[in-house]
Design an enzyme around this catalytic site. Structure first.
Site: not given
Lengths: 137, 406
Positions: B75-76, B155, B183, B204-205, B244, B330
């Site tokens: 997506a990036t 997200n 998302q 995909g992930h 590819t 943090c």
């Protein structure tokens, strides 16, 4: 990020959690950090008037695990020390003891500042010349 | 603490690959390993056929033509390609892009780069619920505006934007509409053409497929949208993305899309019940705050602030067993709290205190029960340690204290 066992132990079973009576002359309180910054440490010492030794130390901390462990460790180290000895506690010693990662070094700095804040408060209350140097951080 | 139990409630970060997806992918590593661009032998034909089939599976999920699917690495990359590609392609028309302050960094950082390249970007505020202000959007559109980019679902909060309304405004003004739908795709029905989205990025992930494979949907008719390629080479993917083809990844996202199309409704119904159970139990604790719109959001996400408790510290009480994420500073190298939550108008203190729970296809009710218990204990532990909780309980106004800047 994997934390050291010592850090996890101080986080899960923190030592000296609590509150000393800040109105007492023998108690010095250091309050450092800010809620917006995600860290607030309150560290207190109680000095034995006869011996000049720190006989008790307590803390409460709002912050991440490293901040909590740093303050817990600091209170352990403070007990039984003289004011002069307490002033030698350096943030890097805390970093080494807890194996803090670089991104958490500010937690140790905060603990050092809290110690100095508590000592300064005690000295001011008792009309003792303040020996705490201005924070270099 | 039970050291064997591991509960994953961070499905907005990434989802596990569905075993049915992995099974489908495996032959394409070592049996059917051809290059999909090899047109002159069976090795290539088999790969190409698999890619074509997956392209259809993906296209079916979002109700578009397979010819409108461009495969990327994630997506990036899709966000980068859409934003920079449109900016370069439509330079003659204008150089102004409108987006939201709560977008993903892949969009915001691409926009910053575009500003350096001579573009102009408007970053719109969102309201307390995390939703776009449609009037502000319309007012921001100018003669040189070429693109509006609004994420489908956020997200961090799961908040879903009014896509149809935004699409109508874009259509009225003849402006392209792009969406980072990472998302949303595979979790809720997403139909870009029905709402007037012309470019849409996803991966995909986040939908039980593999990592390293993403999609950019590019509308082909009315209007025909083109993007300038950001990767030069063999002219793959209709010249928009050379390189590819990642055949196993493409097969994987195809299968993931097929499964999502079949199962998303039942997943969503089941997960929203579990999410509500978790949320209701946690919100019973005092001084807890729900972040983002409760009505317009993803079924599997909840984002809650536990006041006077720092998020990363809280996570440390249970992160041996439960994986979630926090908007606390943090957790980031920058030491700044979540810009998304800050954009919703949360004070930095509440942003530091936030935890995001994102459930997934494999989350069980027993895991939710365990998490409720772990969170309640963790919050108690942290509040017992917190000086500002003590002050709050004593009725001290925290605003009145002069905090030391650090």
């Amino acid at each position: 990020m994997a934390y050291s066992d010592k850090l996890l132990e101080h986080f899960k079973h923190p030592k000296n959690v609590g509150t000393l009576d800040k109105s007492k002359k023998t108690v010095g309180t250091g309050l450092v950090g800010a809620p917006e910054c995600g860290d607030v440490m309150r560290l207190q010492i109680e000095v034995d008037e006869a011996t000049g030794m720190i006989k008790d130390a307590k803390f409460k901390t709002f912050g991440c695990g490293s901040a909590i462990a740093s303050s817990s460790l600091a209170t352990e180290w403070l007990k039984g020390k003289s004011i002069d000895e307490a002033l030698t506690i350096d943030n890097m010693t805390i970093v080494e003891e807890l194996a803090l990662p670089p991104v958490k070094i500010h937690c140790s700095v905060l603990a050092e500042d809290a110690i100095k804040g508590a000592i300064k408060d005690y000295q001011e209350k008792n009309g003792i010349t303040v020996t705490v140097e201005e924070s270099s951080h | 603490m039970d050291n064997k139990r591991l509960i994953y409630l961070d499905n907005n970060a990434t989802t596990p690959c569905d075993p049915r997806v992995v099974e489908e992918m495996l032959p394409f590593f070592h049996q059917s390993y051809g290059n999909a661009a090899s047109r002159n032998h069976p090795f290539g034909w088999v790969a190409e056929e698999a890619v074509d089939y997956a392209r259809e599976q993906v296209a079916n999920l979002i109700n578009v033509s397979p010819k409108e699917i461009i495969f990327t690495s994630g997506a990036t990359e899709s966000d980068n390609l859409a934003l920079k590609g449109v900016f370069e392609m439509y330079q003659k028309k204008g150089n102004h892009i409108i987006t939201l302050k709560t977008e993903h960094k892949a969009v915001l950082d691409s926009c910053q780069k575009i500003e350096k390249m001579g573009g102009e970007v408007t970053y719109l505020d969102v309201d307390r619920e995390g939703l776009i202000n449609l009037e502000a959007l319309e007012a921001a559109i100018k003669d040189n505006t070429i693109l509006v980019s609004v994420m489908w679902a956020n997200n961090e909060t799961g908040v879903i934007q009014p896509m149809k309304e935004i699409g109508d405004i874009c259509k009225k003004h003849g402006v392209l509409f792009m969406s980072d739908a990472t998302q949303a795709v595979g979790k809720i029905p997403v139909d870009p053409k029905a709402v007037g989205v012309h470019l849409m990025a996803f991966t995909g992930h986040k939908m039980y497929g593999p990592k390293g494979i993403g999609v950019l949907f590019v509308n082909r008719k009315n209007p025909r949208v083109k993007v300038t390629s950001q990767m030069d080479g063999g002219g793959h993917e209709r010249g928009m993305r050379s390189g590819t083809l990642n055949v196993p990844g493409i097969v994987g996202i195809g299968k993931a899309a097929e499964l999502a199309a079949k199962e998303m409704q039942q997943d969503a119904e089941r997960l929203s019940k579990l999410r509500d159970k978790l949320e209701n139990a946690l919100m019973e604790m005092e001084e807890t705050y729900l972040n983002g719109s409760k009505e317009n959001r993803m079924p599997h996400v909840t984002n809650i602030s536990f006041k006077h408790v720092e998020g990363e510290g809280l996570m440390m009480t249970f992160n041996q067993n439960v994986g979630v994420s926090s908007g606390s500073a943090c957790t980031s190298a920058s030491l700044e709290p979540s810009y998304v939550l800050v954009a919703l108008g949360l004070g930095d203190d509440l942003a530091h205190s936030s935890i995001r729970f994102s459930l997934g296809r494999f989350t069980t009710e027993e895991e939710i029960d365990y998490t409720i218990d772990a969170l309640k204990k963790g919050v108690q532990h942290m509040r017992d340690l917190s000086p500002i909780w003590e002050m709050y309980k004593e009725g001290i106004d925290l605003e009145s204290i002069e905090w030391s800047a650090h």
